[in-house]
Design an enzyme around this catalytic site. Structure first.
Site, PDB file in Angstrom:
ATOM      1  N   LYS A  84      88.182  64.634 -86.479  1.00  0.00           N
ATOM      2  CA  LYS A  84      89.088  65.661 -87.007  1.00  0.00           C
ATOM      3  C   LYS A  84      88.276  66.849 -87.497  1.00  0.00           C
ATOM      4  O   LYS A  84      87.111  66.706 -87.892  1.00  0.00           O
ATOM      5  CB  LYS A  84      89.925  65.095 -88.150  1.00  0.00           C
ATOM      6  CG  LYS A  84      89.121  64.362 -89.224  1.00  0.00           C
ATOM      7  CD  LYS A  84      90.032  63.585 -90.162  1.00  0.00           C
ATOM      8  CE  LYS A  84      89.229  62.655 -91.064  1.00  0.00           C
ATOM      9  NZ  LYS A  84      90.099  61.838 -91.937  1.00  0.00           N
ATOM     10  N   ARG A  92      96.634  67.915 -90.523  1.00  0.00           N
ATOM     11  CA  ARG A  92      95.942  67.994 -89.239  1.00  0.00           C
ATOM     12  C   ARG A  92      96.637  67.164 -88.157  1.00  0.00           C
ATOM     13  O   ARG A  92      96.667  67.563 -86.994  1.00  0.00           O
ATOM     14  CB  ARG A  92      94.486  67.539 -89.404  1.00  0.00           C
ATOM     15  CG  ARG A  92      93.631  68.517 -90.169  1.00  0.00           C
ATOM     16  CD  ARG A  92      92.288  67.924 -90.535  1.00  0.00           C
ATOM     17  NE  ARG A  92      92.418  66.868 -91.546  1.00  0.00           N
ATOM     18  CZ  ARG A  92      91.396  66.379 -92.239  1.00  0.00           C
ATOM     19  NH1 ARG A  92      90.173  66.852 -92.030  1.00  0.00           N
ATOM     20  NH2 ARG A  92      91.566  65.427 -93.130  1.00  0.00           N
ATOM     21  N   PRO A 135      84.512  55.771 -88.474  1.00  0.00           N
ATOM     22  CA  PRO A 135      85.024  54.587 -87.769  1.00  0.00           C
ATOM     23  C   PRO A 135      86.550  54.522 -87.867  1.00  0.00           C
ATOM     24  O   PRO A 135      87.144  54.854 -88.898  1.00  0.00           O
ATOM     25  CB  PRO A 135      84.372  53.417 -88.512  1.00  0.00           C
ATOM     26  CG  PRO A 135      83.160  54.012 -89.173  1.00  0.00           C
ATOM     27  CD  PRO A 135      83.541  55.411 -89.526  1.00  0.00           C
ATOM     28  N   VAL A 137      89.892  52.599 -88.436  1.00  0.00           N
ATOM     29  CA  VAL A 137      90.236  51.410 -89.229  1.00  0.00           C
ATOM     30  C   VAL A 137      91.624  50.936 -88.810  1.00  0.00           C
ATOM     31  O   VAL A 137      92.640  51.525 -89.214  1.00  0.00           O
ATOM     32  CB  VAL A 137      90.208  51.721 -90.733  1.00  0.00           C
ATOM     33  CG1 VAL A 137      90.576  50.477 -91.539  1.00  0.00           C
ATOM     34  CG2 VAL A 137      88.835  52.252 -91.144  1.00  0.00           C
ATOM     35  N   ALA A 322      76.394  89.749-113.801  1.00  0.00           N
ATOM     36  CA  ALA A 322      77.595  90.534-113.523  1.00  0.00           C
ATOM     37  C   ALA A 322      78.442  89.813-112.480  1.00  0.00           C
ATOM     38  O   ALA A 322      78.074  88.756-111.969  1.00  0.00           O
ATOM     39  CB  ALA A 322      77.200  91.928-113.035  1.00  0.00           C
ATOM     40  N   GLY A 369      81.331  93.379-115.360  1.00  0.00           N
ATOM     41  CA  GLY A 369      80.268  92.758-116.151  1.00  0.00           C
ATOM     42  C   GLY A 369      78.994  93.563-116.204  1.00  0.00           C
ATOM     43  O   GLY A 369      77.904  93.011-116.301  1.00  0.00           O
ATOM     44  N   ASN A 406      85.116  98.073-121.100  1.00  0.00           N
ATOM     45  CA  ASN A 406      84.761  97.779-122.483  1.00  0.00           C
ATOM     46  C   ASN A 406      83.307  98.123-122.779  1.00  0.00           C
ATOM     47  O   ASN A 406      83.011  98.721-123.794  1.00  0.00           O
ATOM     48  CB  ASN A 406      85.012  96.299-122.782  1.00  0.00           C
ATOM     49  CG  ASN A 406      86.481  95.973-122.916  1.00  0.00           C
ATOM     50  OD1 ASN A 406      87.136  96.411-123.839  1.00  0.00           O
ATOM     51  ND2 ASN A 406      87.001  95.197-121.979  1.00  0.00           N
ATOM     52  N   HIS A 822      90.135  86.546-111.558  1.00  0.00           N
ATOM     53  CA  HIS A 822      90.041  85.544-112.609  1.00  0.00           C
ATOM     54  C   HIS A 822      90.116  84.138-112.029  1.00  0.00           C
ATOM     55  O   HIS A 822      90.735  83.909-110.996  1.00  0.00           O
ATOM     56  CB  HIS A 822      91.180  85.740-113.618  1.00  0.00           C
ATOM     57  CG  HIS A 822      91.085  87.026-114.373  1.00  0.00           C
ATOM     58  ND1 HIS A 822      92.181  87.715-114.818  1.00  0.00           N
ATOM     59  CD2 HIS A 822      90.015  87.763-114.739  1.00  0.00           C
ATOM     60  CE1 HIS A 822      91.801  88.814-115.444  1.00  0.00           C
ATOM     61  NE2 HIS A 822      90.490  88.864-115.395  1.00  0.00           N
ATOM     62  N   ALA A 844     115.703  85.808-117.706  1.00  0.00           N
ATOM     63  CA  ALA A 844     115.787  85.340-119.093  1.00  0.00           C
ATOM     64  C   ALA A 844     116.120  86.464-120.069  1.00  0.00           C
ATOM     65  O   ALA A 844     116.310  86.203-121.255  1.00  0.00           O
ATOM     66  CB  ALA A 844     114.471  84.683-119.491  1.00  0.00           C
TER      67      ALA A 844
END
Length: 1177
Positions: A84, A92, A135, A137, A322, A369, A406, A822, A844
């Site tokens: 596979k 698959r 193998p 099975v 970074a 960074g 920042n 993230h 909501a």
């Protein structure tokens, strides 16, 4: 991303090696009632073969891979097999990518037909390059089971069904579950059996599975898995029941926590080592304990093969602190991005997709960074190279975007981008590329100014915008969906714009047209300092008049913090914020730095200096400052767990901000559990922190002081927000300040999958705080925390107006899985998509805009309604504070100047790359200029011709040494044997250089060139020197003569005649030599003289110097410098030789000294009577 998928091959290798070895998580380790399968796994790997390679080359590579698999796994030829693809492909079997019960020849043929060929699985197409052969099975379906272990915030969960295989159906609906809290041991096997295995009638199989699950969970925890699914799991009992049943994992899918590589990486590698994989026995494998294997491979999702460019950026990212990310979505696309910040990169992709250009989006990526100039240059160069390979009939668009940084120096990162843009100038013009820039943060004024100036010379359209525009306002402008004049129109504020809008009709602005510095604006300079006295941190007690803060307000004007880690920049930022907020005492009580002793560090309070204590232990810090209840933890991802665990042991600490990125998920979940028991608020990991305007800020939150002032964070507003992204929290500060009365409090909970506190935790605080009138939430794709907020609003637990938006709406428009900036920004189900969460929040009753670009207008609308109803009563705007600024930063911004103490014109080490006379050090090696070239740059401030550089190198080689008998080498040897160091010995030898030894180069050059310039004939020159009773420097040798020439002189003079444009001074010296050797055979032109006159010819006739420059270099000692440099090589060699030979202290032999004493003759010694000599005077 932390949770990353691995190949089935690697997952099975990890299980095979550690299934019986990993330490148990149960109260006691049970005896295994099963037999693990013999590990037989063959991999056919063609990852380095490309579809563009010639067919015969591909076929050859396939045969080689098959031959290797057979050679390493001889069992392939003796058993039935399963084959596979092993490329993270789901289902698959249903896609026809599974071969069962075949022999090795059939497997080989099956692989040949599919290897390095494109196939489609559903809507995704990809190339098959990696195959797994095992193998076969034989088994019945009634022994197929399903087991899965997955991680949640509170702990782990084991799912089990007694039906497995391809037709398993809805696992969530039918699976039995066992929850394991993060702080609890695994239940005993009887509990596992009763909870998960109740449907299994065979006691033998139930016992085998119970102990197998115990072992499986041990491996899961030990190796930092985040997901592990086996389907089917087959249990085969022996025919006579004499042997324990075999438990075989036929199909496996797994994810590892990549951030835990520092903890588990060696274990991962060991299980993949050749000695373990191909060892003849278990004993052989164990004998190689500690043997390193290859590091774990984390393949790209199927359908998105990792390109050479993506691999290069991945390699750069691994080598730096970074963040550099690049995913190529569509090489033929016309919209390219270069975005700073994980959150901002998602927002830009959303904006492009929302306008209908998802199919044209060429890449996703981000840099953040504080990458260096060189790193951003390499990143930008990679993107520009990809972008300019294939022209597009409509031209191309490059969006260089980003939020308000920042701490990243915008000007520095832009230097790298500008350098790359200049390098690709012609390609950008040829591809009709238009560039749109929006950026802010430290030194953004200089960065944008440089980008504008580039637009005047690059020959392509470049439009530049700053923080006065909405973060993604340039996207519709770049795509022709809006006009330039409308950029920034969504902001309704009274702030002065700091960079004028670009328009299509106008040319890029010049620096004189730009009021880019808010520090120099009239509004910012009229205020008086908040305080003139310098506060000294009190060793104990609390601030005068301070009261215990309510639970919903962890940060007040009296909050004191301990900063863990040596972070002077962050501490100074916190103190500057305190100062402009007019705090009575600094918010930073002290610092803790475990790698140094107790001491004090100097900081500024306003414009005056103050001292902060630094302790070597947290224990001493909390003892000295019992009023400090916040810790800002800057410990690294490797040590942050232990340091936070220690912090949670002190009852006075109520809030901990964990700044580090890359904290292993299991560590984070343990921290969350411990903090909940201790009732401590955790912000982070992977966070910039949070801010409460007018009161307190964590570390680098809010960025530089100019951004804090422009976002009015020095005084409280009415809007409290919570975000995952640190960079986007700065953007929210900007948006809120421009559309409402400002920020009341803001927290960035961090971008990891399991933040220490959730959206709801902070929203409930804001709901309880009477000073907060309006709530803002910025969520993102991945996770389900936004649903909890929606449910709280629906249940009326949150009654204040909430405005919310989830970024990452573009994710569903991409064919393959894309991991955003993230670690937690990845949807694992439909419910975790941004669209689903936005819809749920809207349903909501939460105010949800149609797009992120509409967020400012919606905020302004909701705020205006609250003002009209009297819920918010606008207050008079206080006078903006005067912002103190460090001298070094003011100098970088171009606000101050001072006379320099030194002037250097040969070398510049201020940038990201060292410069030699303006030449980058990388170019020095790239162009292979050699030592001669380097010397020409540093001594003469210019590139000399190649023949001149070669001549310099020849001089250094010729003057390197002249044996141990000469005075300089002798002194060096004596000093070395006296036990002195290298520098002392070298200096001892160098101090002998002068007119008599080695220093004749300058003198010879001066004598011969002056005589030549005056027009003296060689005879006249020799006669004049004789009349003055002066030696001709550069003439004469103690050993060499006309009949025994000095080969060194021959070598350099022949080279000069062949390569120099002219050698008149050498020719003149040779004529003098003809006269002097007529008198005495050894009065030849020696090597000092030859070098001296040849250097005069080089300086005068190379075309690199004016006549005045040539004379100046000869006059100031340049030629003797060559001898000093060359001979230093030999002196160092003599020093090392003596040390290597371990030579003792040198004492000169008596018989080599003539002793002349003042007394009369004594014995066989000749004496000179000094007294008699004195008397005779």
């Amino acid at each position: 991303m932390s949770a990353k998928a691995i190949r089935e091959y690697d997952g099975k290798l990890l299980l095979a090696h550690y299934l019986l070895e990993s330490p148990t998580l149960a109260a006691e380790k049970p005896v295994a009632a099963f037999a693990p399968p013999q590990p037989r796994l063959a991999q056919v790997n063609l990852a380095n073969v490309n579809t563009s390679d010639p067919a015969d080359k591909i076929a050859e590579a396939v045969e080689a891979a098959l031959e290797r698999a057979e050679r390493l796994n001889p069992w392939l030829t003796t058993t039935k097999l399963v084959a596979k693809p092993d490329q993270l492909i789901k289902r698959r079997g249903k896609s026809g990518l599974l071969l069962l019960n075949a022999d090795w020849p059939a497997v080989k043929e099956w692989i040949r037909e599919r290897a390095v060929k494109q196939v489609s699985v559903g809507t995704i197409s990809g190339v098959l390059k990696t195959f797994l052969v095992e193998p076969f099975v034989p088994h019945s379906q009634d022994v197929e089971y399903y087991v899965c272990i997955q991680s949640h915030r509170e702990g782990d969960e084991i799912l089990f069904t007694h039906e497995g295989g391809v037709e398993i159906g809805d696992v969530d609906a039918k699976a039995l579950r066992l929850a394991i809290p993060i702080d609890q041991p695994l239940p005993a096997t009887d509990k596992i059996a009763s909870t998960l295995l109740a449907d299994i009638t065979s006691a033998t199989q139930r016992n085998a599975l119970a102990t197998f699950i115990e072992r499986l969970y041990a491996v899961y925890v030990d190796l930092n898995f985040t997901y592990l699914e086996i389907n089917p799991l087959v249990v085969l009992e022996s025919a006579d029941g004499s042997a324990p049943p075999q438990v075989i994992y036929l199909d496996l899918a797994a994810k590892l926590d990549q951030t835990a590589e520092f903890e588990s990486g060696d274990k991962w590698a060991k299980a993949r080592s050749d000695a373990v994989v191909y060892g003849s026995s278990a004993d052989a494998a164990k004998s190689t304990a500690g043997a390193a294997g290859p590091p774990m491979d984390f393949p790209a999702p199927f359908g998105r093969e990792l390109s050479k460019e993506e691999a290069y950026i991945q390699e750069l990212d691994a080598k730096t602190g970074a963040s550099l990310k690049l995913t190529i979505l569509n090489k033929e696309g016309r919209v390219w991005t270069m975005v700073a910040g994980g959150g901002a990169s998602v927002v830009y992709s959303d904006a492009i997709a929302a306008l209908g250009y998802a199919h044209e989006l060429a890449n996703y990526g981000e840099y953040s960074g504080a990458p260096s100039e060189t790193q951003t240059y390499e990143y930008a160069k990679t993107i520009l190279d990809l972008m300019t390979r294939t022209p597009h009939p409509d031209g191309k668009v490059l969006i260089i975007g980003g939020g308000i940084a920042n701490f990243t120096n915008v000007a520095t990162t832009f230097k790298g981008i500008i350098r790359a843009l200049k390098e690709y100038k012609q390609a950008l013009i040829a591809n009709n590329v238009r560039v749109f820039v929006r950026r802010a943060g430290p030194n953004w004024q200089e960065g944008l100014r440089a980008m504008r100036e580039l637009g005047e010379t690059l020959g392509i359209e470049i439009r530049v915008y700053g923080p006065e525009t909405h973060v993604t306002a340039i996207v519709p402008l770049a795509l022709g969906k809006t006009s330039a004049g409308s950029v920034g129109a969504g902001f309704k504020d009274s702030l002065n714009k700091q960079i004028p809008d670009s328009t299509a009709a106008s040319s890029p602005g010049t620096p004189s047209q730009m009021d880019v510095d808010p520090l120099r604006s009239g509004a910012s300079t009229s205020a008086t300092p908040a305080q003139s006295s310098v506060p000294i941190p009190a060793p104990s007690g609390s601030a005068e008049g301070a009261e215990a803060a309510p639970w919903y307000s962890p940060f007040t004007a009296n909050t004191r913090a301990i900063v863990y880690g040596m972070q002077p920049r962050a501490v100074q930022g916190m103190l500057d914020f305190d100062y402009i907020c007019k705090r009575k005492i600094p918010s930073v009580a002290c610092m803790v730095y475990p790698f140094g002793g107790n001491h004090v560090q100097k900081f500024y309070w306003g414009t005056q200096e103050t001292l902060l204590p630094v302790f070597a232990s947290l224990k001493e810090a909390v003892k000295q400052f019992p009023d400090a209840d916040v810790v800002v933890n800057f410990a690294s991802c490797r040590s942050v767990f232990e340091s936070t665990k220690e912090m949670l042991g002190y009852s006075q600490i109520r809030t901990i901000a964990i700044i580090a990125e890359g904290v292993p998920e299991r560590h984070t979940r343990k921290i969350i559990n411990m903090s909940q028991k201790a009732s401590v608020t955790i912000i982070g990991p992977a966070t910039v922190g949070g801010i409460k305007p007018g009161c307190f800020k964590i570390g680098n939150t809010g960025g530089m002081m100019d951004n804090i002032a422009s976002s009015k964070l020095y005084r409280p507003g009415s809007v409290a927000y919570v975000s995952k992204s640190g960079g986007m929290s700065n953007e929210l500060n900007n948006i809120v300040a421009r559309t409402t009365d400002g920020v009341y409090e803001g927290v960035a909970i961090g971008g990891d999958r399991y933040p220490g506190t959730t959206f709801l935790d902070h929203m409930m605080r804001y709901e309880a705080d009477p000073s907060c009138k309006m709530l803002l939430l910025l969520g993102e794709v991945g996770g389900v925390e936004e649903y909890k907020v929606a449910e709280a609003v629906r249940a009326k637990k949150i009654t204040k107006p909430v405005v919310a938006w989830c970024i990452g709406t573009c994710a569903g428009m991409f064919e393959t899985e894309v991991q955003f900036g993230h670690a937690g920004a990845l949807a694992n189900s439909d419910s975790e998509t941004a669209e689903a969460k936005n819809a749920a929040m809207r349903a909501a009753g939460i105010h949800v805009p149609d797009t992120f670009e509409a967020l400012p207008a919606l905020l302004n609308q909701v705020y205006s309604e609250l003002v009209q109803t009297g819920v918010i009563v606008p207050r008079a705007e206080p006078e903006p504070p005067k912002i103190p600024i460090d001298y070094a930063w003011a100098q970088e911004l171009g606000l101050v100047r001072k006379p320099a103490s030194f002037v250097s014109t040969i070398c510049d080490d201020r940038g990201q790359e060292l410069l030699y006379a303006g030449m980058r050090i990388s170019d020095v090696f790239k162009e292979e200029i050699g030592i001669g070239g380097v010397l020409s740059l540093l001594w003469f401030k210019r590139r000399l011709p190649d023949y001149a550089c070669k001549f310099i190198e020849m001089v250094l080689m010729l003057t390197a040494d002249h044996g141990p008998a000469v005075s300089g080498a002798h002194n060096t040897i004596v000093t070395a044997r006296a036990g002195k160091d290298l520098i002392s010995s070298l200096c001892s030898g160098l101090l002998t250089i002068g007119d008599r030894f080695g220093g004749a180069l300058d003198g010879a050059a001066d004598l011969f060139s002056n005589a030549y310039d005056k027009g003296l004939t060689p005879r006249e020159f020799v006669d004049s020197m004789r009349k003055q009773n002066k030696l001709i420097l550069g003439i004469g040798h103690k050993i060499k003569s006309r009949t025994n020439p000095d080969l060194r002189v021959t070598i350099i003079t022949e080279y000069a005649h062949k390569h120099f444009p002219a050698t008149p001074t050498l020719d003149y010296a040779r004529a003098v030599e003809a006269i002097t050797t007529a008198k005495k055979d050894n009065l030849i032109l020696n090597v000092d003289g030859a070098i001296g006159v040849l250097f005069v010819d080089l300086l005068r006739h190379s075309g690199a110097f004016s006549r005045e420059e040539a004379e100046e270099y000869a006059r100031i000692g340049t030629l003797n410098g060559l001898f000093v440099l060359g001979r230093s090589i030999g002196f160092i060699g003599h020093y090392l030789d003596q040390k290597r030979l371990k030579q003792g202290l040198y004492r000169h032999p008596w018989d080599d000294i003539s002793y002349l004493n003042p007394a009369g003759a004594q014995g066989d010694r000749v004496q000179v009577g000094a007294a008699k000599i004195a008397a005779s005077k």
